[in-house]
Design an enzyme around this catalytic site. Structure first.
Site, PDB file in Angstrom:
ATOM      1  N   ARG A 157       0.835  -1.198   0.000  1.00  0.00           N
ATOM      2  CA  ARG A 157       0.000   0.000   0.000  1.00  0.00           C
ATOM      3  C   ARG A 157       0.871   1.249   0.000  1.00  0.00           C
ATOM      4  O   ARG A 157       1.915   1.299   0.615  1.00  0.00           O
ATOM      5  CB  ARG A 157      -0.896   0.015   1.240  1.00  0.00           C
ATOM      6  CG  ARG A 157      -1.735   1.281   1.341  1.00  0.00           C
ATOM      7  CD  ARG A 157      -2.657   1.282   2.526  1.00  0.00           C
ATOM      8  NE  ARG A 157      -1.938   1.540   3.763  1.00  0.00           N
ATOM      9  CZ  ARG A 157      -2.500   1.551   4.964  1.00  0.00           C
ATOM     10  NH1 ARG A 157      -3.790   1.300   5.100  1.00  0.00           N
ATOM     11  NH2 ARG A 157      -1.790   1.787   6.033  1.00  0.00           N
ATOM     12  N   CYS A 162       0.128   5.533   0.635  1.00  0.00           N
ATOM     13  CA  CYS A 162      -0.867   6.473   1.118  1.00  0.00           C
ATOM     14  C   CYS A 162      -0.293   7.869   1.001  1.00  0.00           C
ATOM     15  O   CYS A 162       0.817   8.126   1.465  1.00  0.00           O
ATOM     16  CB  CYS A 162      -1.224   6.166   2.574  1.00  0.00           C
ATOM     17  SG  CYS A 162      -2.470   7.280   3.243  1.00  0.00           S
TER      18      CYS A 162
END
Length: 124
Positions: free
Chosen positions: A101, A103
């Site tokens: 991930r 972000c």
């Protein structure tokens, strides 16, 4: 390539697809907290994040994938102070499997949403 479209998630609000399958990979467009009927979820960032994840679930299923086959996510947040709240909702959808991930905090998102998430997934 195959274009993915489902009425279980909001229709694209521009010249793009909800997602595209290329080979055995699914690439979603970024999902913001729009309901399938196109209305924006307003209020708490948790409610927005939950709607985003439900939208992703719908397009993943339409592509023959699931949260268990997601390889990578990118999370765009309008206010990094909301990170923990969004992370709690996000984590409730990725229980056993944890994809890679990124972000990032952004100045603004479409429709002034507080969060947008996109995924790349394998199609079994």
């Amino acid at each position: 390539m195959k274009t993915i479209s489902t009425n279980q998630a909001p229709a694209a609000i521009g010249p793009y697809a909800q997602g595209v399958v290329a080979g055995n990979l699914f690439f979603s467009s970024g999902q913001i907290p729009l309901r399938a009927d196109g209305t924006l979820v307003e209020g708490s960032i948790e409610a927005q994040a939950r709607q985003v994840m439900e939208n992703l679930k719908a397009v993943l299923e339409a592509a023959g994938a699931s949260f268990d086959t997601v390889v990578k996510t990118t999370v765009f947040i309008q206010n990094m102070d909301d990170f923990a709240k969004i992370n709690d909702i996000y984590g409730s959808y990725f229980t056993d499997h944890k994809p890679a991930r990124s972000c990032v905090e952004v100045a603004r998102l479409p429709k002034n949403a507080g969060v947008e998430i996109e995924v790349v997934a394998l199609i079994p």
